[in-house]
Scaffold this motif. Structure first.
Motif, mmCIF file in Angstrom:
data_model
loop_
_atom_site.group_PDB
_atom_site.id
_atom_site.type_symbol
_atom_site.label_atom_id
_atom_site.label_comp_id
_atom_site.label_asym_id
_atom_site.label_seq_id
_atom_site.Cartn_x
_atom_site.Cartn_y
_atom_site.Cartn_z
ATOM 1 N N PHE A 182 0.830 -1.197 0.000
ATOM 2 C CA PHE A 182 0.000 0.000 0.000
ATOM 3 C C PHE A 182 0.866 1.249 0.000
ATOM 4 O O PHE A 182 1.865 1.345 0.717
ATOM 5 N N SER A 183 0.448 2.235 -0.790
ATOM 6 C CA SER A 183 1.137 3.524 -0.843
ATOM 7 C C SER A 183 0.632 4.433 0.273
ATOM 8 O O SER A 183 -0.312 4.096 1.000
ATOM 9 N N GLU A 184 1.231 5.609 0.363
ATOM 10 C CA GLU A 184 0.771 6.568 1.363
ATOM 11 C C GLU A 184 -0.522 7.254 0.942
ATOM 12 O O GLU A 184 -1.159 7.923 1.744
ATOM 13 N N GLN A 185 -0.931 7.084 -0.317
ATOM 14 C CA GLN A 185 -2.277 7.502 -0.716
ATOM 15 C C GLN A 185 -3.326 6.468 -0.286
ATOM 16 O O GLN A 185 -4.523 6.717 -0.442
ATOM 17 N N GLU A 186 -2.861 5.334 0.215
ATOM 18 C CA GLU A 186 -3.753 4.281 0.700
ATOM 19 C C GLU A 186 -3.642 4.132 2.220
ATOM 20 O O GLU A 186 -3.811 3.052 2.775
ATOM 21 N N ARG A 187 -3.392 5.255 2.884
ATOM 22 C CA ARG A 187 -3.203 5.241 4.335
ATOM 23 C C ARG A 187 -4.472 4.824 5.069
ATOM 24 O O ARG A 187 -4.401 4.268 6.173
ATOM 25 N N ARG A 188 -5.617 5.075 4.490
ATOM 26 C CA ARG A 188 -6.854 4.677 5.163
ATOM 27 C C ARG A 188 -6.958 3.149 5.255
ATOM 28 O O ARG A 188 -7.476 2.617 6.226
ATOM 29 N N ILE A 189 -6.480 2.463 4.226
ATOM 30 C CA ILE A 189 -6.472 0.998 4.284
ATOM 31 C C ILE A 189 -5.478 0.530 5.337
ATOM 32 O O ILE A 189 -5.752 -0.413 6.094
ATOM 33 N N GLN A 190 -4.327 1.171 5.396
ATOM 34 C CA GLN A 190 -3.351 0.828 6.436
ATOM 35 C C GLN A 190 -3.992 0.964 7.819
ATOM 36 O O GLN A 190 -3.841 0.087 8.679
ATOM 37 N N GLN A 191 -4.700 2.063 8.037
ATOM 38 C CA GLN A 191 -5.340 2.263 9.334
ATOM 39 C C GLN A 191 -6.402 1.198 9.595
ATOM 40 O O GLN A 191 -6.485 0.653 10.710
ATOM 41 N N PHE A 192 -7.212 0.904 8.596
ATOM 42 C CA PHE A 192 -8.256 -0.107 8.750
ATOM 43 C C PHE A 192 -7.661 -1.444 9.183
ATOM 44 O O PHE A 192 -8.148 -2.085 10.130
ATOM 45 N N LEU A 193 -6.605 -1.881 8.511
ATOM 46 C CA LEU A 193 -5.996 -3.175 8.841
ATOM 47 C C LEU A 193 -5.347 -3.148 10.225
ATOM 48 O O LEU A 193 -5.397 -4.144 10.963
ATOM 49 N N ALA A 194 -4.750 -2.009 10.589
ATOM 50 C CA ALA A 194 -4.134 -1.889 11.912
ATOM 51 C C ALA A 194 -5.194 -1.941 13.012
ATOM 52 O O ALA A 194 -5.006 -2.600 14.042
ATOM 53 N N GLU A 195 -6.313 -1.251 12.808
ATOM 54 C CA GLU A 195 -7.381 -1.269 13.806
ATOM 55 C C GLU A 195 -8.005 -2.655 13.915
ATOM 56 O O GLU A 195 -8.273 -3.152 15.017
#
Length: 484
Positions: free
Chosen positions: A456-469
């Motif tokens: 995931f790129s930094e334009q996909e930070r929302r996905i990163q957050q979703f997976l972390a949560e």
């Protein structure tokens, strides 16, 4: 799909972006003259909320295809979070109810005589038969099982055990009332939570409540309702709507009038986040940034701004439309007070953890929800609901939301829920472009060419957050007592 060929000439005609952003999260859209506290940047950076966020820039595909992962989610996450079950306008009167299914669980949400909303599991306490099979009901005074006629009142209390004398005391000493589920009716939306002692709704959504409330969804009504079965994991589907990186290639038709790159990213507690997309402005990828193209001219016409003699170029269209909507005699027949200037044009796109995205405008809201299949980890349900404000004659919610031209948007008639599949989604062009990606993304998860990893790129930070949560739930790192 046909749209792939339709937009072939402009799909990859992007010019280089002059002002690249290594850290997209830092951008704050310039506010207009009228602003509000909820327009400001989030006080938290993503790496402050999740110190280990770097782990989610490259992840395994297993959670998107694995049956064991599905079981863990059902046990540890779905049963503990506030879930959007429906909208208040679907149960305006006493005796009105709707059914909400999530994975293997089914819930009835009903309004009682006292006006309060109650929720309970959709299962008769006799032998487990589902009490209701339909999506909605009106004017009910009780719920009666069609198999043996056990009956429950609107608060879930058992009021009839048919032929009670034929049951032994060991059977009747059980709690025979329906099992309740926590429920909250807030801001035109109805949420449920299956936890025994959930975190208060006001704490769970605290960071987004002022913004959500500003759209006055309690005054809106449903004008489109779809449930689309898709051969993809619910997380695959949800992630498609949790990043703007795809917009230039998947939706090339929007580049002349939507800035898909200079987007405000905000991350909040409990897994929630948002994107604020500037609309009525040319994408920096589009070859001509100053000419008032056909898309911009149409938006001006829609807002009552004359293109002929317009003093300015494409850079001035967004503010001109905002000013036109501020006029008391605006063509929408709406009172736009209470909204910031940017809300009058831009697409405000919050995501509510774990499975809801909203594309929000004063004229209407596109509400999308993603639900797991009861048994198959590589199937899911994509719910599409469009809410419309009370608009002037001839006005409709934004066209990209896919409300068909022959649909009555006045609110006099609530459209039925349509059930369909990815092969005939009926969601409108933009939604259907995204559904095509869901299908091919999920198929690709099985490819040996991935070596089990997606990035995931930094334009996909929302996905990163979703997976972390999500991982906080699956690893029991979330406090069981829901400490805020």
């Amino acid at each position: 799909m046909a749209t792939k060929a339709r937009y072939a000439e402009i799909r990859f005609n992007d010019r280089p972006i002059k002002e690249m952003r290594a850290n997209p999260e830092a951008l704050l859209l310039e506010p207009g003259e009228i602003t509000a506290d909820y327009e400001a940047k989030s006080p938290w950076r993503l790496d402050e909320l999740y110190p280990d966020i770097a782990r989610y820039r490259a992840v395994s595909v297993r959670p998107f295809i694995d049956a064991d992962a599905k079981a863990r989610e059902e046990e540890k996450m779905w049963s503990r979070v506030w879930l959007l079950a429906g909208v208040s306008s679907d149960i305006p009167d006493a005796g009105d109810w709707f059914r909400f299914d999530i994975g293997t669980q089914s819930i009835i949400v009903a309004r009682g005589k006292d006006g309060e909303v109650n929720a309970f599991y959709n299962v008769c306490k006799h032998r487990g038969n589902e009490l209701v099979q339909e999506d909605f009901g009106k004017g009910a005074t009780s719920f009666t099982c069609i198999m043996h006629s056990w009956r429950y009142n609107m608060k879930g209390k058992n009021v009839r055990v048919t032929d009670r004398e034929t049951f032994g005391p060991e059977a009747l000493c059980q709690n025979l009332d329906l099992t309740p589920v926590h429920v909250r009716d807030w801001g035109g939306l109805i949420f449920v939570n299956m936890a025994a002692d959930p975190m208060p709704l006001e704490a769970y959504f605290a960071d987004l409540m002022p913004m959500l409330a500003s759209y006055r969804m309690e005054e809106m009504h449903v004008v489109k309702d779809l449930t689309i079965e898709v051969p993809a994991n619910w997380k695959t589907m949800y992630s498609v709507f949790n990043e703007n990186y795809h917009a230039h290639a998947t939706h090339p038709q929007i580049k002349p009038y939507v800035d898909d790159y200079n987007v405000q990213y905000d991350h909040y507690r409990h897994g929630h986040n948002r994107h604020l997309f500037p609309v009525a402005v040319v994408s920096p990828r589009w070859p001509d940034s100053r000419f008032i193209n056909v898309g911009l001219a149409f938006m001006m016409q829609e807002a009552g701004v004359k293109a002929v003699g317009f003093k300015g170029d494409a850079r001035h269209v967004r503010r001109a439309i905002q000013a036109a909507k501020r006029r008391p005699d605006n063509v929408y027949g709406m009172d736009f007070s209470g909204f910031t200037d940017n809300q009058l044009t831009d697409d405000w796109n919050p995501s509510l953890f774990p499975n809801v995205t909203l594309n929000m405008h004063p004229e209407g809201v596109l509400l999308q929800r993603f639900r797991p299949h009861p048994t198959d980890p590589e199937k899911g349900y994509h719910d599409v609901m469009v809410l419309s404000a009370r608009l002037g004659e001839g006005r409709r919610p934004p066209a990209y939301m896919g409300v068909e031209d022959d649909v009555d948007v006045s609110g006099k008639v609530r459209p039925p829920r349509r059930r369909t599949t990815h092969e005939n989604p009926q969601g409108g062009e933009v939604v259907e472009q995204d559904i095509a990606n869901m299908v091919t993304l999920q198929r690709g998860m099985r490819s040996k060419g991935l070596n089990d990893i997606i990035v995931f790129s930094e334009q996909e930070r929302r996905i990163q957050q979703f997976l972390a949560e999500l991982d906080l739930y699956l690893t029991d790192a979330k406090e069981p007592d829901w400490t805020p």
